[in-house]
Write a protein that holds these residues in place. Sequence first.
Motif, PDB file in Angstrom:
ATOM      1  N   ALA A 104      19.311 -26.275  17.690  1.00 45.15           N
ATOM      2  CA  ALA A 104      18.440 -25.486  18.578  1.00 45.15           C
ATOM      3  C   ALA A 104      16.971 -25.570  18.165  1.00 45.15           C
ATOM      4  O   ALA A 104      16.072 -25.343  18.982  1.00 45.15           O
ATOM      5  N   LYS A 105      16.726 -25.909  16.900  1.00 45.43           N
ATOM      6  CA  LYS A 105      15.331 -26.038  16.449  1.00 45.43           C
ATOM      7  C   LYS A 105      14.714 -27.358  16.908  1.00 45.43           C
ATOM      8  O   LYS A 105      13.493 -27.485  16.984  1.00 45.43           O
ATOM      9  N   THR A 106      15.573 -28.346  17.198  1.00 42.83           N
ATOM     10  CA  THR A 106      15.031 -29.678  17.515  1.00 42.83           C
ATOM     11  C   THR A 106      15.114 -30.038  19.001  1.00 42.83           C
ATOM     12  O   THR A 106      14.289 -30.801  19.504  1.00 42.83           O
ATOM     13  N   ARG A 107      16.100 -29.520  19.703  1.00 36.39           N
ATOM     14  CA  ARG A 107      16.255 -29.838  21.129  1.00 36.39           C
ATOM     15  C   ARG A 107      15.208 -29.052  21.939  1.00 36.39           C
ATOM     16  O   ARG A 107      15.143 -27.822  21.833  1.00 36.39           O
ATOM     17  N   GLU A 108      14.416 -29.769  22.704  1.00 37.04           N
ATOM     18  CA  GLU A 108      13.380 -29.090  23.492  1.00 37.04           C
ATOM     19  C   GLU A 108      13.706 -29.125  24.980  1.00 37.04           C
ATOM     20  O   GLU A 108      14.130 -30.159  25.498  1.00 37.04           O
ATOM     21  N   THR A 109      13.548 -27.996  25.657  1.00 33.84           N
ATOM     22  CA  THR A 109      13.581 -27.954  27.131  1.00 33.84           C
ATOM     23  C   THR A 109      12.422 -27.064  27.585  1.00 33.84           C
ATOM     24  O   THR A 109      12.029 -26.136  26.855  1.00 33.84           O
ATOM     25  N   MET A 110      11.903 -27.356  28.727  1.00 34.46           N
ATOM     26  CA  MET A 110      10.806 -26.564  29.310  1.00 34.46           C
ATOM     27  C   MET A 110       9.680 -26.346  28.313  1.00 34.46           C
ATOM     28  O   MET A 110       9.121 -25.238  28.186  1.00 34.46           O
ATOM     29  N   GLY A 111       9.385 -27.376  27.539  1.00 32.75           N
ATOM     30  CA  GLY A 111       8.218 -27.377  26.679  1.00 32.75           C
ATOM     31  C   GLY A 111       8.359 -26.714  25.321  1.00 32.75           C
ATOM     32  O   GLY A 111       7.385 -26.560  24.599  1.00 32.75           O
ATOM     33  N   ARG A 112       9.559 -26.308  24.948  1.00 34.56           N
ATOM     34  CA  ARG A 112       9.711 -25.669  23.629  1.00 34.56           C
ATOM     35  C   ARG A 112      11.143 -25.871  23.106  1.00 34.56           C
ATOM     36  O   ARG A 112      12.062 -26.114  23.898  1.00 34.56           O
ATOM     37  N   PRO A 113      11.330 -25.740  21.785  1.00 37.89           N
ATOM     38  CA  PRO A 113      12.691 -25.830  21.243  1.00 37.89           C
ATOM     39  C   PRO A 113      13.574 -24.747  21.873  1.00 37.89           C
ATOM     40  O   PRO A 113      13.095 -23.623  22.091  1.00 37.89           O
ATOM     41  N   ILE A 114      14.831 -25.093  22.149  1.00 38.36           N
ATOM     42  CA  ILE A 114      15.693 -24.101  22.821  1.00 38.36           C
ATOM     43  C   ILE A 114      15.872 -22.835  21.971  1.00 38.36           C
ATOM     44  O   ILE A 114      16.149 -21.760  22.500  1.00 38.36           O
ATOM     45  N   ALA A 115      15.712 -22.944  20.633  1.00 36.89           N
ATOM     46  CA  ALA A 115      15.818 -21.751  19.761  1.00 36.89           C
ATOM     47  C   ALA A 115      14.774 -20.708  20.122  1.00 36.89           C
ATOM     48  O   ALA A 115      14.916 -19.531  19.791  1.00 36.89           O
TER      49      ALA A 115
END
Length: 232
Positions: A104-115
Amino acid sequence: MAGVYIVFAKTDQTAGHRGISAFIVDAAAPGFQVSRLEAKMGIKGSTTGELYFTDMRVPAENLLGEEGEGFKIAMRVLDHSRPGIGAQALGLAQGATDYALEYAKTRETMGRPIAQHQMIAGMLADMETKCEAARGLLYKVGLMIDEGAPAADLTKFSAMSKLFCSDVAMEVTTDAVQILGGYGYVKEYPVERMMRDAKITQIYEGTNQIQRLVIAREMLREQRVFLLAGVS
Ligand SMILES: Cc1cc2nc3c(=O)[nH]c(=O)nc-3n(C[C@H](O)[C@H](O)[C@H](O)COP(=O)(O)OP(=O)(O)OC[C@H]3O[C@@H](n4cnc5c(N)ncnc54)[C@H](O)[C@@H]3O)c2cc1C
């Protein structure tokens, strides 16, 4: 895989659970056979087989304990082995939490990490909290065993640790799959295996329905009438 098996068998068909005895069975004994290995949903690193006995004779000295004591022996063993299933479950839950956090710290969606999306952060917080609560209960049982707690207390807490840790494992591993999204569902990533492995911890060593029966039975034997003092 095993060279020696503990087999529980009815030695008196009419005596209910008092008619069960436990035997030490050598896998090399004539008539003993593992007739089939089961294809399972998970825990594929551990084999589960069907045992077959054809006119097999067991020497009298291989009787474990006394005749008719099999059920009692099994129950005594369960008080010590159920926390082991709790530990297996907690390991899966913590492993899934750790993996999901790093992902979750590395996967980004909508411009930010999902975390940093609040719904994912909330799931991570719940997963961590459940793991820590499960660990507290499990370690308490470990301490009780070390300190020689009374049998009835151990029966209840051992069942509680197995029940709670395995329910946490199922919830947390399912959430980890969700956090990884599509990757959670493919075998390239470890969390789908963790979710499949978690399921068995709710089933074996007594299903979680049975743990609840055991816990409630022990509670019903306890006296807490002092709590009702002053209540009219
Ligand atoms: C991979 C694997 C490894 C195993 N290893 C071992 C082993 O090493 N040694 C061993 O002895 N066994 C082993 N087992 C057996 C396992 O312990 C049993 O499958 C388990 O205890 C459930 O018993 P059952 O399958 O007879 O289910 P059932 O008793 O038929 O239960 C079916 C469903 O009914 C529910 N249920 C049953 N009775 C009640 C009740 N009174 N109230 C409410 N709900 C109830 C159960 O919770 C379950 O949801 C293993 C099983 C598996 C799958």
